[in-house]
Design a protein around this motif. Structure first.
Motif, PDB file in Angstrom:
ATOM      1  N   GLY A  31       0.848  -0.785  -0.172  1.00 62.27           N
ATOM      2  CA  GLY A  31       0.281   0.256   0.286  1.00 62.27           C
ATOM      3  C   GLY A  31       0.587   1.511   0.129  1.00 62.27           C
ATOM      4  N   LEU A  32       2.139   1.373   0.875  1.00 59.24           N
ATOM      5  CA  LEU A  32       2.608   2.133   1.021  1.00 59.24           C
ATOM      6  C   LEU A  32       3.460   2.652  -0.990  1.00 59.24           C
ATOM      7  N   THR A  33       3.370   1.928  -1.190  1.00 61.04           N
ATOM      8  CA  THR A  33       4.473   2.098  -2.266  1.00 61.04           C
ATOM      9  C   THR A  33       3.401   1.986  -3.438  1.00 61.04           C
ATOM     10  N   LEU A  34       3.013   2.246  -3.748  1.00 63.89           N
ATOM     11  CA  LEU A  34       1.317   2.845  -4.709  1.00 63.89           C
ATOM     12  C   LEU A  34       1.076   4.321  -4.047  1.00 63.89           C
ATOM     13  N   ILE A  35       1.600   5.163  -2.647  1.00 60.79           N
ATOM     14  CA  ILE A  35       1.331   6.062  -2.318  1.00 60.79           C
ATOM     15  C   ILE A  35       2.687   6.755  -2.549  1.00 60.79           C
ATOM     16  N   LEU A  36       3.269   6.101  -2.128  1.00 62.70           N
ATOM     17  CA  LEU A  36       5.242   7.161  -2.612  1.00 62.70           C
ATOM     18  C   LEU A  36       5.654   7.011  -3.705  1.00 62.70           C
ATOM     19  N   VAL A  37       5.584   6.044  -4.616  1.00 57.06           N
ATOM     20  CA  VAL A  37       5.491   6.716  -6.407  1.00 57.06           C
ATOM     21  C   VAL A  37       5.505   7.669  -6.563  1.00 57.06           C
ATOM     22  N   PRO A  38       4.752   8.363  -6.952  1.00 55.97           N
ATOM     23  CA  PRO A  38       4.541   9.946  -7.111  1.00 55.97           C
ATOM     24  C   PRO A  38       5.407  10.770  -6.681  1.00 55.97           C
ATOM     25  N   LEU A  39       4.791  10.532  -5.152  1.00 55.18           N
ATOM     26  CA  LEU A  39       6.188  11.313  -3.984  1.00 55.18           C
ATOM     27  C   LEU A  39       7.197  11.449  -4.513  1.00 55.18           C
ATOM     28  N   ILE A  40       7.370  10.674  -4.717  1.00 55.10           N
ATOM     29  CA  ILE A  40       9.279  10.811  -5.453  1.00 55.10           C
ATOM     30  C   ILE A  40       9.389  10.935  -6.494  1.00 55.10           C
ATOM     31  N   ALA A  41       8.547  10.436  -6.864  1.00 54.99           N
ATOM     32  CA  ALA A  41       9.086  11.243  -8.943  1.00 54.99           C
ATOM     33  C   ALA A  41       9.042  13.043  -8.956  1.00 54.99           C
ATOM     34  N   ALA A  42       8.254  12.806  -7.953  1.00 58.50           N
ATOM     35  CA  ALA A  42       7.961  14.687  -8.056  1.00 58.50           C
ATOM     36  C   ALA A  42       9.299  15.794  -7.066  1.00 58.50           C
ATOM     37  N   TRP A  43       9.217  14.615  -6.342  1.00 59.78           N
ATOM     38  CA  TRP A  43      10.355  15.363  -5.116  1.00 59.78           C
ATOM     39  C   TRP A  43      12.213  15.164  -5.683  1.00 59.78           C
ATOM     40  N   LEU A  44      12.082  13.996  -6.024  1.00 59.38           N
ATOM     41  CA  LEU A  44      13.212  14.144  -6.897  1.00 59.38           C
ATOM     42  C   LEU A  44      13.713  14.306  -8.538  1.00 59.38           C
ATOM     43  N   ASN A  45      12.307  14.783  -9.138  1.00 58.74           N
ATOM     44  CA  ASN A  45      12.203  14.845 -10.636  1.00 58.74           C
ATOM     45  C   ASN A  45      12.623  13.610 -11.662  1.00 58.74           C
ATOM     46  N   ILE A  46      12.300  13.180 -11.083  1.00 57.34           N
ATOM     47  CA  ILE A  46      12.729  11.576 -12.016  1.00 57.34           C
ATOM     48  C   ILE A  46      11.839  11.160 -12.539  1.00 57.34           C
ATOM     49  N   ASP A  47      11.351  10.560 -13.139  1.00 60.23           N
ATOM     50  CA  ASP A  47       9.750   9.024 -13.657  1.00 60.23           C
ATOM     51  C   ASP A  47       9.480   8.175 -13.104  1.00 60.23           C
ATOM     52  N   TRP A  48       8.326   7.947 -13.651  1.00 59.58           N
ATOM     53  CA  TRP A  48       8.139   6.858 -12.423  1.00 59.58           C
ATOM     54  C   TRP A  48       8.930   5.495 -12.716  1.00 59.58           C
ATOM     55  N   LEU A  49       8.968   5.458 -13.244  1.00 56.80           N
ATOM     56  CA  LEU A  49       9.494   3.944 -13.394  1.00 56.80           C
ATOM     57  C   LEU A  49      10.857   4.371 -12.512  1.00 56.80           C
ATOM     58  N   THR A  50      11.522   5.299 -12.549  1.00 49.94           N
ATOM     59  CA  THR A  50      12.538   5.534 -12.361  1.00 49.94           C
ATOM     60  C   THR A  50      12.226   5.457 -10.180  1.00 49.94           C
ATOM     61  N   ALA A  51      11.194   6.270 -10.314  1.00 47.54           N
ATOM     62  CA  ALA A  51      11.030   6.600  -8.909  1.00 47.54           C
ATOM     63  C   ALA A  51      10.217   5.274  -8.223  1.00 47.54           C
ATOM     64  N   LEU A  52       9.440   3.710  -9.451  1.00 49.74           N
ATOM     65  CA  LEU A  52       9.155   3.122  -8.860  1.00 49.74           C
ATOM     66  C   LEU A  52      10.096   1.984  -8.613  1.00 49.74           C
ATOM     67  N   ALA A  53      11.179   2.413  -9.253  1.00 52.03           N
ATOM     68  CA  ALA A  53      12.648   1.099  -8.821  1.00 52.03           C
ATOM     69  C   ALA A  53      13.196   1.698  -7.279  1.00 52.03           C
ATOM     70  N   THR A  54      13.001   2.500  -7.653  1.00 52.72           N
ATOM     71  CA  THR A  54      13.913   3.480  -6.094  1.00 52.72           C
ATOM     72  C   THR A  54      12.750   3.051  -4.377  1.00 52.72           C
ATOM     73  N   ASP A  55      11.353   2.663  -5.464  1.00 55.98           N
ATOM     74  CA  ASP A  55      10.410   2.728  -4.043  1.00 55.98           C
ATOM     75  C   ASP A  55      10.719   1.209  -3.893  1.00 55.98           C
ATOM     76  N   VAL A  56      10.647  -0.048  -5.357  1.00 54.81           N
ATOM     77  CA  VAL A  56      10.567  -1.062  -4.769  1.00 54.81           C
ATOM     78  C   VAL A  56      12.178  -1.396  -4.734  1.00 54.81           C
ATOM     79  N   ALA A  57      13.383  -0.967  -4.123  1.00 55.87           N
ATOM     80  CA  ALA A  57      14.432  -0.899  -3.801  1.00 55.87           C
ATOM     81  C   ALA A  57      13.686  -1.246  -1.913  1.00 55.87           C
ATOM     82  N   LEU A  58      13.484   0.369  -1.752  1.00 58.51           N
ATOM     83  CA  LEU A  58      13.066   0.834  -0.189  1.00 58.51           C
ATOM     84  C   LEU A  58      12.276  -0.667   0.017  1.00 58.51           C
ATOM     85  N   PHE A  59      11.404  -0.678  -0.807  1.00 59.62           N
ATOM     86  CA  PHE A  59      10.240  -1.894  -0.692  1.00 59.62           C
ATOM     87  C   PHE A  59      10.815  -3.397   0.006  1.00 59.62           C
TER      88      PHE A  59
END
Length: 151
Positions: free
Chosen positions: A86-114
């Protein structure tokens, strides 16, 4: 410790230790510096803290209605997977916007965090339950003995 005090202590400790691990890694990977990465970690933590309280409220309500209330490995895995998924679904858009990265990179970052937080959550909850005991929702209900029968 039970009730709201247990939930607050559990959530705050969980997030505080998480920030200590995540901020330096984000700083190193994205080269943004510790202040920027710590700020992002704190925002992620605030979101996660809110989600933690909401998710645990629902999980414990579900758990209290189960025939067996024991926190087995399967139940702990379900808890960790539900929370982190559930947290992954919430955080991917946040990470993408904060780091100014695409959603796929944000997803990869979030998967690593997951992956990190999946095992961290599993271990943290086990230690927390050992130190503070399990919540009421995870305690077996004593079965009354029938009159005249030996146990």
């Amino acid at each position: 410790m039970q009730g709201i005090a247990r939930k607050v202590v559990q959530a705050v400790l969980y997030e505080a230790v998480g920030v200590v691990f995540v901020a330096p890694v984000l700083a190193m990977v994205y080269g943004q510096g510790m202040a920027y990465s710590t700020a992002l970690s704190l925002v992620i933590s605030a979101v996660a803290l809110s989600w933690n309280m909401l998710f645990n409220l629902g999980f414990e309500r579900w758990e209290a209605r189960q025939a067996s209330r024991t926190r087995t490995l399967r139940r702990r895995l379900l808890h960790s997977l539900g929370f982190e998924g559930g947290l992954t679904l919430i955080l991917v858009p946040l990470i993408a916007a904060w780091l100014n990265i695409d959603w796929l990179t944000a997803l990869a970052t979030d998967v690593a965090l997951f992956v990190f937080f999946f095992f961290y959550a599993l271990g943290f909850q086990w230690v927390f339950d050992r130190v503070f005991d399990v919540p009421e929702s995870a305690r077996e209900i004593a079965q009354p003995h029938a009159v005249g029968k030996c146990p």
